[in-house]
Design an enzyme around this catalytic site. Structure first.
Site, PDB file in Angstrom:
ATOM      1  N   ASP A  13       0.815  -1.224   0.000  1.00 30.87           N
ATOM      2  CA  ASP A  13       0.000   0.000   0.000  1.00 30.87           C
ATOM      3  C   ASP A  13       0.848   1.273   0.000  1.00 30.87           C
ATOM      4  O   ASP A  13       0.410   2.321   0.474  1.00 30.87           O
ATOM      5  CB  ASP A  13      -0.954   0.035   1.210  1.00 30.87           C
ATOM      6  CG  ASP A  13      -1.759  -1.243   1.350  1.00 30.87           C
ATOM      7  OD1 ASP A  13      -2.420  -1.612   0.361  1.00 30.87           O
ATOM      8  OD2 ASP A  13      -1.731  -1.865   2.425  1.00 30.87           O
ATOM      9  N   LYS A  16       2.592   2.303  -5.200  1.00 33.72           N
ATOM     10  CA  LYS A  16       3.360   1.875  -6.373  1.00 33.72           C
ATOM     11  C   LYS A  16       2.640   2.177  -7.677  1.00 33.72           C
ATOM     12  O   LYS A  16       3.254   2.570  -8.662  1.00 33.72           O
ATOM     13  CB  LYS A  16       3.661   0.366  -6.250  1.00 33.72           C
ATOM     14  CG  LYS A  16       4.542   0.009  -5.075  1.00 33.72           C
ATOM     15  CD  LYS A  16       4.757  -1.496  -4.969  1.00 33.72           C
ATOM     16  CE  LYS A  16       3.523  -2.247  -4.553  1.00 33.72           C
ATOM     17  NZ  LYS A  16       3.037  -1.903  -3.187  1.00 33.72           N
ATOM     18  N   GLY A  40      -3.775  -4.010  -4.951  1.00 30.11           N
ATOM     19  CA  GLY A  40      -4.674  -2.941  -5.350  1.00 30.11           C
ATOM     20  C   GLY A  40      -3.856  -1.709  -5.663  1.00 30.11           C
ATOM     21  O   GLY A  40      -3.416  -1.013  -4.757  1.00 30.11           O
ATOM     22  N   HIS A  41      -3.592  -1.470  -6.940  1.00 33.59           N
ATOM     23  CA  HIS A  41      -2.783  -0.322  -7.347  1.00 33.59           C
ATOM     24  C   HIS A  41      -3.711   0.812  -7.779  1.00 33.59           C
ATOM     25  O   HIS A  41      -4.449   0.689  -8.766  1.00 33.59           O
ATOM     26  CB  HIS A  41      -1.823  -0.719  -8.471  1.00 33.59           C
ATOM     27  CG  HIS A  41      -0.746  -1.640  -8.005  1.00 33.59           C
ATOM     28  ND1 HIS A  41       0.272  -2.085  -8.822  1.00 33.59           N
ATOM     29  CD2 HIS A  41      -0.490  -2.186  -6.795  1.00 33.59           C
ATOM     30  CE1 HIS A  41       1.080  -2.875  -8.132  1.00 33.59           C
ATOM     31  NE2 HIS A  41       0.615  -2.948  -6.903  1.00 33.59           N
ATOM     32  N   GLN A 224       2.293  -5.795  -3.552  1.00 33.96           N
ATOM     33  CA  GLN A 224       2.477  -5.910  -2.110  1.00 33.96           C
ATOM     34  C   GLN A 224       3.739  -5.138  -1.673  1.00 33.96           C
ATOM     35  O   GLN A 224       4.096  -4.161  -2.298  1.00 33.96           O
ATOM     36  CB  GLN A 224       2.498  -7.369  -1.655  1.00 33.96           C
ATOM     37  CG  GLN A 224       1.146  -8.069  -1.725  1.00 33.96           C
ATOM     38  CD  GLN A 224       0.836  -8.652  -3.084  1.00 33.96           C
ATOM     39  OE1 GLN A 224       1.672  -9.241  -3.751  1.00 33.96           O
ATOM     40  NE2 GLN A 224      -0.388  -8.460  -3.536  1.00 33.96           N
TER      41      GLN A 224
END
Length: 424
Positions: A13, A16, A40-41, A224
C-alpha cells in the site's frame, strides 16, 4: 538493456501504482512479476480514480506494452472485471496487454480453500485477502497447478476437473461451515476464461529477452511490499510470493546481472493491513489522524489500515535486501500538521539496542527507540516544485537520506499523478 525495478518497501500500500503511472512515459514495457488480485494499485488522474489488481499500471498509456509475467497468479473472473472497466473508458488493451503462458490460474476452488483454511485458524488467522492466492501458489510449488498455456490445450477441462475435485475433498477436511454454489462459481469462471483467451498469450521470458536485446526499456512492477515477502517478510503474516527484487528474476526470467535501477517506494509513515507484528503501530490520536487524513483503507479489501510512525529499522532492511538505488517517499502531505514527528531508528531487543531487523519483531521482543524530528504545518497538495516544500519537510527527508544512505529523488504530495515532486 537493463531492466529497472519498482518495489514497495513496507507492508504494501505504498503507492506503487501511482509511481508506475508517472514513470511509464520513460519505458516501452511495464511488467508485473508476482502476486495476484490481492494487489490494489490506485491511480488518480483527470479527476478520476482507477484501481488495478492484476493488470500493470502502465495500461492507460497508449504507447506502452503491459506484460503479466509468469510469476503472477490470475483470477480470470477478477481479470474480466478489470477489462470491463477498461472497456468503459475506451482503453484499447488488446494491442498492449500480453499474458505469460507460464502464469498460474486461480480456480474458484482455490478461493474456497483460502476461506476454509482461514476459518479453521480461528484467532490465529493470518489476515488473508481470501482471493485464493496462497492455495494457488501451493499448487504451483506442488506441481499441480493450471497455467495460462494449459487453457490452449484440448483436454484442459479434464485437468481442471481433477484439481477442483481434489480441492473439494480438502475443503471437507477443514470441517468448517463454508457455504458455496460451485456450479454458479464455475459458470462465471468459464465465461471469464473465454475473455482471457481473447488476449495474446506469449512465452514471456523469450519476449523479455528479445525486448532487452533490441534496446527496449522495461520497468518491472512489484505488488504488495517487501515486508510481506514469503522468505524475508514477517512470516507467517506474509503473502505467498517473493515481493523483493529477487522475485523479478524468477517472475519474468530476468538474469540477476540484467537489473538496473531499483526504485524503492515508502510512505512517510508506516501502515499495515491485516494481522502481524507492527512495532511502531499507534493506538492514539496521532494514529487515528494518519488513517483519516491518509484515507487508509485497502484498495482491494476496503479494510482499515493500521498506522504508525516510520520504522527505519525495517526500511533499512528492505533497502538492503532489494539493493535499492533510489527512494521515493509517498504521502508527505499526510504528516502536515504534526508539530513533532517520531522516527524509529533502533529497537530494544532482548536487553540490547539493535539497528537490524531480528528474526522476531513481536511486541514482546521488540520495543522501538525513537528520534524526534521537527514537523511542518503547510498544505503541500498544490506544490509542484521542490523549492516550495517547507524547510522542516526538507529536513525530514535529509534526515532519512542520511540514515539510509540512499537518495530520496521523489516526494509525493497527493494522490494525483501531477502531485509528484522531483527532488534530484
Amino acid at each position: 538493456m537493463a531492466v529497472d525495478l519498482l518495489l514497495g518497501l513496507q507492508w504494501g500500500d505504498e503507492g506503487k501504482g501511482k509511481i508506475v503511472d508517472v514513470l511509464t512515459s520513460k519505458y516501452d514495457i511495464i511488467a508485473r512479476f508476482q502476486g495476484g488480485p490481492n494487489a490494489g494499485h490506485t491511480l488518480v488522474f483527470n479527476g478520476r480514480k482507477h484501481v488495478l489488481h492484476t493488470i500493470p499500471s502502465g495500461i492507460f498509456h497508449d504507447d506502452t506494452v503491459n506484460l503479466v509475467g509468469n510469476g503472477v497468479v490470475i483470477d480470470p473472473v477478477i481479470f474480466k472485471k478489470e477489462l470491463d472497466k477498461l472497456d468503459e473508458q475506451n482503453v484499447d488493451y488488446k494491442k498492449s496487454l500480453l499474458i505469460s503462458r507460464k502464469a498460474h490460474i486461480i480456480l474458484p476452488t482455490h478461493r474456497l480453500l483460502d476461506a476454509a483454511s482461514e476459518a479453521s485458524k480461528g484467532k490465529a488467522k493470518i489476515g488473508s485477502t481470501l482471493k485464493g492466492i496462497g492455495p494457488t501458489y501451493m499448487d504451483k510449488t506442488g506441481r499441480n497447478g493450471i497455467r495460462v498455456g494449459d487453457i490452449e490445450l484440448a483436454d484442459w477441462k479434464e485437468k481442471y476437473r481433477a484439481l477442483a475435485s481434489k480441492h473439494e475433498a480438502m475443503i471437507d477436511f477443514y470441517n468448517v461451515d463454508i457455504q458455496y454454489d460451485l456450479e454458479e462459481l464455475e459458470a462465471d469462471f468459464f465465461n471469464a476464461i473465454e475473455t482471457l483467451k481473447s488476449l495474446k498469450f506469449i512465452d514471456s521470458e523469450e519476449y523479455v529477452h528479445q525486448a532487452q536485446t533490441s534496446g527496449k526499456s522495461i520497468l518491472a512492477e512489484g505488488a504488495q511490499g517487501s515486508l510481506l515477502d514469503i522468505d524475508f517478510g514477517t512470516y507467517p503474516f506474509v503473502t505467498s510470493s517473493n515481493t523483493t527484487a529477487a522475485g523479478a528474476c524468477t517472475g519474468l526470467g530476468i538474469a540477476p546481472n540484467q537489473i538496473g535501477k531499483v526504485y524503492g517506494i515508502f510512505k512517510a509513515y508506516t501502515t499495515r493491513v491485516g494481522s502481524g507484528p507492527f512495532p511502531t503501530e499507534l493506538f492514539d490520536k496521532d494514529g487515528e489522524t494518519m488513517g483519516r487524513v491518509g484515507h487508509e483503507f485497502g484498495a482491494t479489501t476496503g479494510r482499515p489500515r493500521r498506522c504508525g510512525w516510520l520504522d527505519l529499522v525495517a526500511l533499512r532492511y528492505a533497502c538492503q535486501v532489494n539493493g535499492v538505488t533510489e527512494l521515493i517517499m509517498m504521502k508527505g502531505d499526510v504528516l502536515s500538521g504534526f508539530k513533532t514527528l517520531k522516527v524509529c531508528t533502533a529497537y530494544k531487543y532482548k536487553g540490547e539496542e539493535i539497528t537490524h531487523l531480528p528474526y522476531n519483531i513481536e511486541e514482546d521482543n521488540v520495543t522501538p527507540i525513537y528520534t524526534e524530528v521537527k514537523g511542518w504545518d503547510a498544505d503541500l497538495t498544490g506544490m509542484t516544485e521542490a523549492s516550495q516544500l517547507p524547510e522542516a519537510l526538507n529536513g525530514y527527508v535529509e534526515f532519512l537520506e542520511k540514515e539510509l544512505n540512499i537518495p530520496i529523488t521523489v516526494v509525493s504530495v497527493g494522490p494525483d499523478r501531477k502531485q509528484t515532486i522531483q527532488r534530484k
